[in-house]
Design a protein around this motif. Structure first.
Motif, mmCIF file in Angstrom:
data_model
loop_
_atom_site.group_PDB
_atom_site.id
_atom_site.type_symbol
_atom_site.label_atom_id
_atom_site.label_comp_id
_atom_site.label_asym_id
_atom_site.label_seq_id
_atom_site.Cartn_x
_atom_site.Cartn_y
_atom_site.Cartn_z
ATOM 1 N N PRO A 47 0.921 -1.311 0.074
ATOM 2 C CA PRO A 47 0.041 -0.198 0.131
ATOM 3 C C PRO A 47 0.901 1.311 0.023
ATOM 4 O O PRO A 47 2.005 1.309 0.585
ATOM 5 N N ALA A 67 -9.054 -7.862 11.479
ATOM 6 C CA ALA A 67 -9.139 -6.563 10.292
ATOM 7 C C ALA A 67 -7.890 -6.776 9.643
ATOM 8 O O ALA A 67 -7.903 -6.129 8.436
ATOM 9 N N HIS A 71 -0.128 -9.495 3.383
ATOM 10 C CA HIS A 71 0.316 -9.033 2.206
ATOM 11 C C HIS A 71 1.053 -10.022 1.440
ATOM 12 O O HIS A 71 2.137 -10.442 2.109
ATOM 13 N N ALA A 83 -2.027 -5.653 5.586
ATOM 14 C CA ALA A 83 -2.833 -4.904 5.259
ATOM 15 C C ALA A 83 -4.205 -4.793 5.910
ATOM 16 O O ALA A 83 -4.670 -6.039 6.089
ATOM 17 N N PHE A 84 -4.676 -3.749 5.905
ATOM 18 C CA PHE A 84 -6.114 -3.395 6.408
ATOM 19 C C PHE A 84 -6.558 -2.195 5.936
ATOM 20 O O PHE A 84 -5.919 -1.326 5.389
ATOM 21 N N ASP A 85 -7.962 -2.218 6.124
ATOM 22 C CA ASP A 85 -8.645 -1.048 5.572
ATOM 23 C C ASP A 85 -8.926 0.296 6.690
ATOM 24 O O ASP A 85 -9.528 -0.076 7.893
ATOM 25 N N LEU A 86 -8.424 1.298 6.404
ATOM 26 C CA LEU A 86 -8.717 2.570 7.464
ATOM 27 C C LEU A 86 -9.851 3.297 7.059
ATOM 28 O O LEU A 86 -9.494 3.956 5.879
ATOM 29 N N ASP A 87 -10.620 3.690 7.893
ATOM 30 C CA ASP A 87 -11.883 4.461 7.517
ATOM 31 C C ASP A 87 -11.350 5.773 6.957
ATOM 32 O O ASP A 87 -10.701 6.447 7.589
ATOM 33 N N GLY A 90 -8.493 4.347 3.011
ATOM 34 C CA GLY A 90 -8.390 2.885 2.182
ATOM 35 C C GLY A 90 -7.493 2.016 2.928
ATOM 36 O O GLY A 90 -7.144 1.826 4.026
ATOM 37 N N GLU A 91 -6.646 1.270 2.019
ATOM 38 C CA GLU A 91 -5.692 0.360 2.101
ATOM 39 C C GLU A 91 -4.629 0.797 2.797
ATOM 40 O O GLU A 91 -4.079 1.794 2.460
ATOM 41 N N VAL A 92 -4.359 0.413 4.046
ATOM 42 C CA VAL A 92 -2.707 0.582 4.569
ATOM 43 C C VAL A 92 -2.112 -0.312 5.048
ATOM 44 O O VAL A 92 -2.587 -1.656 5.332
#
Length: 268
Positions: A47, A67, A71, A83-87, A90-92
């Motif tokens: 990411p 969560a 990767h 990898a995770f989705d941060l409100d 997006g992907e971080v």
């Protein structure tokens, strides 16, 4: 033949003569190439926003809540990348437990060689100058160089400055709405935390107090923002080191999101 021992002047390789602009023979791209070959990993970029989590609290929180996901393209020999989705962001990507300047810079070099464009480091720290009740965050704008790694990236100096002060201004503005107080200031970076003597602490305090990451960011022109999550007074009292909800993971993720918003508003 002279049997006398050679009496040359002592060499000091860390602060001695270095060509800091010379390219390195060993490059992170080369190591990653070989790691992908040996481990049969796909060539997948990480990411564009990544996090260093030296304490590992955020990584453990992501794993515990389901969560985070491994990767598949991260080719580092020494770490795993979640990898995770941060409100709102997006992907971080995030790497946990990269403790110490040499390890942090090793991972940082490999992240930027793998597609990262913004690196955020958030580590817990002890309070030297009391500026309020803990926990709180400090947006680091310079670091006292009491470690060895930064001198391989920049010539000797007392402090390593943040590579992009205008970016820090934007991040600081975004951080005003954070649930935990955000201060801006300097930090003391040392490779030997258990040798933080009273005299050393006093010296750091008098100087106004993650140097290696900032030194790397300066020489490579990469976007790096470092925070200290001040959670303790160096364990001088029982019950120290309390970070808050989810061991501070939620507060840290809010700081990462604020940093990402500031970075994107800069047009980077």
């Amino acid at each position: 033949m002279d049997d006398k021992p050679h009496c040359a002047e002592p060499a000091w390789p860390i602060v001695g003569v270095k060509d800091h602009k010379a390219p390195s023979v060993f490059r992170p791209e080369s190591l990653l190439r070989e790691a992908r070959r040996q481990r049969q990993l796909p060539l997948v970029a990480v990411p564009e926003i990544c996090v260093l989590d030296p304490d590992g609290d955020v990584v453990r929180h992501l794993k515990r809540t389901g969560a985070g996901r491994i990767h598949e393209g991260w080719a580092c020999y020494h770490t795993e990348l979640l990898a995770f989705d941060l409100d709102g962001i997006g992907e971080v990507g995030i790497v946990g437990c990269a403790v110490g300047a040499p390890f942090a810079v090793l991972v940082a070099e490999q992240l930027f060689a793998s597609g990262c464009r913004l690196l955020v480091s958030v580590t817990s720290a002890g309070q030297i100058n009391p500026i309020g009740p803990t926990p709180y965050f400090v947006l680091i704008d310079r670091a006292l160089r009491d470690e060895g790694t930064s001198y391989h990236y920049l010539p000797g100096s007392t402090f390593a400055e943040a590579p992009n002060m205008s970016l820090l201004d934007l991040v600081e503005r975004e951080g005003r709405s954070l649930p935990e107080k955000l201060h801006r200031g300097s930090t003391w970076t040392t490779d030997a935390p258990y040798r933080e003597t009273a005299a050393a602490i006093a010296r750091a305090r008098d100087l106004g107090m993650l140097a290696a990451l900032y030194a790397f960011g300066t020489t490579s022109n990469n976007s790096i923002v470092c925070f200290a999550h001040v959670t303790n007074s160096m364990a001088q009292s029982e019950g120290d080191f309390e970070k808050g909800e989810a061991d501070g993971a939620k507060a840290t993720l809010a700081v990462v999101a604020a940093t990402a918003r500031g970075w994107r508003s800069s047009g980077s």
